[in-house]
Design an enzyme around this catalytic site. Structure first.
Site, PDB file in Angstrom:
ATOM      1  N   ASP A  80      35.680  44.937  31.635  1.00 45.59           N
ATOM      2  CA  ASP A  80      35.882  45.821  32.784  1.00 45.59           C
ATOM      3  C   ASP A  80      34.739  46.819  32.866  1.00 45.59           C
ATOM      4  O   ASP A  80      34.122  47.008  33.921  1.00 45.59           O
ATOM      5  CB  ASP A  80      37.234  46.545  32.626  1.00 45.59           C
ATOM      6  CG  ASP A  80      37.540  47.442  33.806  1.00 45.59           C
ATOM      7  OD1 ASP A  80      37.310  47.012  34.953  1.00 45.59           O
ATOM      8  OD2 ASP A  80      38.001  48.585  33.588  1.00 45.59           O
ATOM      9  N   ASP A 120      29.095  48.620  22.270  1.00 45.96           N
ATOM     10  CA  ASP A 120      28.339  49.840  22.592  1.00 45.96           C
ATOM     11  C   ASP A 120      26.854  49.523  22.727  1.00 45.96           C
ATOM     12  O   ASP A 120      26.172  49.993  23.640  1.00 45.96           O
ATOM     13  CB  ASP A 120      28.601  50.954  21.557  1.00 45.96           C
ATOM     14  CG  ASP A 120      28.464  50.496  20.107  1.00 45.96           C
ATOM     15  OD1 ASP A 120      28.340  49.277  19.854  1.00 45.96           O
ATOM     16  OD2 ASP A 120      28.486  51.363  19.205  1.00 45.96           O
ATOM     17  N   LYS A 173      33.747  44.663  19.061  1.00 51.86           N
ATOM     18  CA  LYS A 173      33.400  45.683  18.072  1.00 51.86           C
ATOM     19  C   LYS A 173      34.003  45.268  16.728  1.00 51.86           C
ATOM     20  O   LYS A 173      34.957  45.865  16.228  1.00 51.86           O
ATOM     21  CB  LYS A 173      33.845  47.082  18.522  1.00 51.86           C
ATOM     22  CG  LYS A 173      32.736  47.748  19.354  1.00 51.86           C
ATOM     23  CD  LYS A 173      32.989  49.171  19.715  1.00 51.86           C
ATOM     24  CE  LYS A 173      32.891  50.138  18.554  1.00 51.86           C
ATOM     25  NZ  LYS A 173      31.497  50.375  18.099  1.00 51.86           N
ATOM     26  N   ASP A 185      31.179  46.911  35.549  1.00 49.69           N
ATOM     27  CA  ASP A 185      30.828  48.026  36.443  1.00 49.69           C
ATOM     28  C   ASP A 185      29.396  48.474  36.165  1.00 49.69           C
ATOM     29  O   ASP A 185      28.644  48.802  37.083  1.00 49.69           O
ATOM     30  CB  ASP A 185      31.774  49.223  36.233  1.00 49.69           C
ATOM     31  CG  ASP A 185      32.902  49.268  37.256  1.00 49.69           C
ATOM     32  OD1 ASP A 185      33.385  48.188  37.664  1.00 49.69           O
ATOM     33  OD2 ASP A 185      33.320  50.385  37.648  1.00 49.69           O
ATOM     34  N   TYR A 226      45.116  45.512  27.782  1.00 48.51           N
ATOM     35  CA  TYR A 226      45.781  45.587  29.090  1.00 48.51           C
ATOM     36  C   TYR A 226      47.237  45.148  29.017  1.00 48.51           C
ATOM     37  O   TYR A 226      48.061  45.586  29.802  1.00 48.51           O
ATOM     38  CB  TYR A 226      45.053  44.699  30.105  1.00 48.51           C
ATOM     39  CG  TYR A 226      43.910  45.374  30.822  1.00 48.51           C
ATOM     40  CD1 TYR A 226      42.792  45.800  30.115  1.00 48.51           C
ATOM     41  CD2 TYR A 226      43.945  45.568  32.195  1.00 48.51           C
ATOM     42  CE1 TYR A 226      41.736  46.404  30.765  1.00 48.51           C
ATOM     43  CE2 TYR A 226      42.888  46.177  32.855  1.00 48.51           C
ATOM     44  CZ  TYR A 226      41.786  46.591  32.139  1.00 48.51           C
ATOM     45  OH  TYR A 226      40.748  47.193  32.789  1.00 48.51           O
TER      46      TYR A 226
HETATM   47  C1  IPM Z   1      38.938  45.658  37.992  1.00 45.43           C
HETATM   48  C2  IPM Z   1      39.834  46.871  38.102  1.00 45.43           C
HETATM   49  C3  IPM Z   1      41.207  46.558  37.538  1.00 45.43           C
HETATM   50  C4  IPM Z   1      41.053  46.376  36.036  1.00 45.43           C
HETATM   51  C5  IPM Z   1      42.338  47.565  37.826  1.00 45.43           C
HETATM   52  C6  IPM Z   1      42.450  47.927  39.269  1.00 45.43           C
HETATM   53  C7  IPM Z   1      43.656  47.002  37.343  1.00 45.43           C
HETATM   54  O1  IPM Z   1      39.239  47.975  37.519  1.00 45.43           O
HETATM   55  O2  IPM Z   1      39.309  44.591  38.501  1.00 45.43           O
HETATM   56  O3  IPM Z   1      37.849  45.768  37.425  1.00 45.43           O
HETATM   57  O4  IPM Z   1      41.003  47.356  35.275  1.00 45.43           O
HETATM   58  O5  IPM Z   1      40.989  45.220  35.616  1.00 45.43           O
HETATM   59 MN    MN Z   2      37.163  47.651  36.907  1.00 49.88          MN
END
Ligand code: IPM
Ligand code: MN
Ligand code: NAD
Length: 391
Positions: free
Chosen positions: A272, A248, A215, A276, A164
């Site tokens: 990240d 993975d 990884k 999710d 990042y």
């Molecule tokens: C998160 C989001 C952010 C990230 C973006 C919006 C910068 O996806 O907080 O998970 O990738 O960290």
């Molecule tokens: Mn995210």
């Protein structure tokens, strides 16, 4: 480190009545942001107001712009004054940033840069993303009930390093007219050690198991990550059971048998994606809160920003369909970690549990053919439940 945690339910700390009654007002900076951000934050504000009225704590709430909203007003996704306020307050609560309206802006002006600047300049290197499956939502998960029932895991995502922020980065023209996009994955010893220490401390307060994810089979930064986590383990965390897993495989294990995990520690990008994925174990992205924490200073204070894991959800913006619970649970994390108000955090979490048990669902967790209520109706149901619980 220490002094914080997201304990498993059975280990919730004891309640102390009246906690916070002597404290001065708590300063909270609210940044609703874009898309569904202002919609979900509106319902959280109702709960904050309720706490002001009904609990022995009051907040000085300031509101400001971030993301596309800040760009529209000031030509930048985060004004310097907002950045300065974020440094001063006790905690920041953020809704979401981004959306199609701003997608074609130059990279440095994109809404997401506002959030990344907050994280970087506040030094919020540890992002705690708990994935907890409420019993009432077991059926809302896309996985079989027995896989997710009782699930309670914590992903600790490194938040201020890795690909990042790594240099060099950019898009360059090559002599032959081709273009090349570059990002750099980079981690130093100290960056790895400080986030791993947070994860070990958390694991100690929960199920005493830590899985470190990278990884190392293809990335040198992953090799260093594994070596440093292993070394730190030997320097006083031997009581925590440490394992290592490739990212993975971890993605696969999260949907195969997620209850094998207690705490997972991983880098910025893997964290990240894996968080999710973990959101769907709990039923919806609309359910997953997070706390982004900095180092503790000499006074025991740490900078902190609380943010749901989800984004601005352009596909449902303005329709009253957004689930406000991830942002509300993020506020509950602020009560627990920044304000030392475990009772009040418990109260909110129990109200969420009860409202869900009563069958109240926004569209994302209603399930096929299920009855969905609006964002605002969910907020009202929560206030009614809080009234009942506090009566
Ligand atoms: C998160 C989001 C952010 C990230 C973006 C919006 C910068 O996806 O907080 O998970 O990738 O960290
Ligand atoms: Mn995210
Ligand atoms: P998203 O999280 O906004 O949405 C993904 C899906 O989940 C969508 O179908 C959305 O409707 C649903 N969803 C998300 N939150 C929900 C909620 N509270 N209630 C009900 N449904 C919900 O991810 P995306 O679509 O990939 O990104 C949209 C924008 O948000 C992009 O600009 C992205 O950069 C940004 N984003 C911001 C953050 C943040 O501010 N922390 C996080 C992720 C994405």
């Amino acid at each position: 480190m220490g002094g914080f945690g997201y304990p498993k339910r059975r280990e919730q700390p004891k309640k102390h009545e009246g906690e916070g009654s002597m404290a001065s007002n708590k300063r909270l900076l609210v940044l609703p942001g874009d898309g569904i951000g202002p919609e979900v934050m509106g319902e959280v504000r109702r709960v904050i107001d309720w706490m002001d009225r009904r609990r022995a704590v009051s907040f000085d709430v300031e509101e400001d712009l971030v993301g596309g909203a800040a760009f529209d007003a000031h030509g930048t996704p985060l004004h310097d004054n907002t950045m300065a306020r974020a440094h001063e307050v006790d905690a920041v609560l953020l809704g979401a940033v981004g959306g199609p309206k701003w997608d074609s802006l130059p990279f440095g002006q994109k809404p997401e840069r506002g959030l990344l600047r907050l994280r970087k300049e506040m030094g919020l290197f540890a992002n705690l993303r708990p994935a907890l499956c409420f019993e009432a939502l077991v059926e809302a998960s896309s996985l079989k009930p027995e896989i997710v029932s009782g699930l309670d895991l914590m992903i600790v995502r490194e938040l201020t390093g890795g690909v990042y922020f790594g240099e060099p980065r950019g898009i360059e023209e090559l002599p032959d007219g081709e273009r090349r996009g570059i990002n750099t994955q980079v981690y130093t010893t100290e960056e790895i050690r400080r986030v791993a220490a947070v994860a070990f401390e958390l694991a100690r307060k929960r199920g005493s198991k830590l899985c470190s994810v990278e990884k190392a089979n293809v990335m040198e930064s992953g090799v260093l990550w594994r070596e440093e986590v292993t070394k730190l383990h030997g320097e006083g965390y031997e009581d925590v059971e440490l394992s290592h897993m490739y990212a993975d495989n971890c993605a696969m294990q999260l949907v195969r048998y997620p209850k094998q995990f207690d705490v997972i520690v991983t880098d910025n990008l893997f964290g990240d994606m894996l968080s999710d994925e973990a959101a769907m174990l709990t039923g919806s992205l609309g359910m997953l809160p997070s706390a982004s924490l900095g180092a503790t200073d000499e006074t025991g204070r740490r900078k902190a920003l609380y943010e749901p894991v989800h984004g601005s959800a352009p596909d449902i913006t303005g329709e009253g369909k957004a689930n406000p619970l991830a942002t509300l649970l993020s506020f509950a994390m602020a009560l627990r970690y920044s304000f030392d108000l475990a009772d009040d955090a418990d109260l909110i979490e129990r109200a969420v549990e009860k409202v869900l048990a009563d069958g109240k669902r926004t569209g994302d967790i209603a399930g096929p053919g299920g009855q969905a209520i609006s964002t605002e109706a969910m907020g009202s149901a929560l206030i009614e439940e809080l009234d009942r619980m506090a009566a």
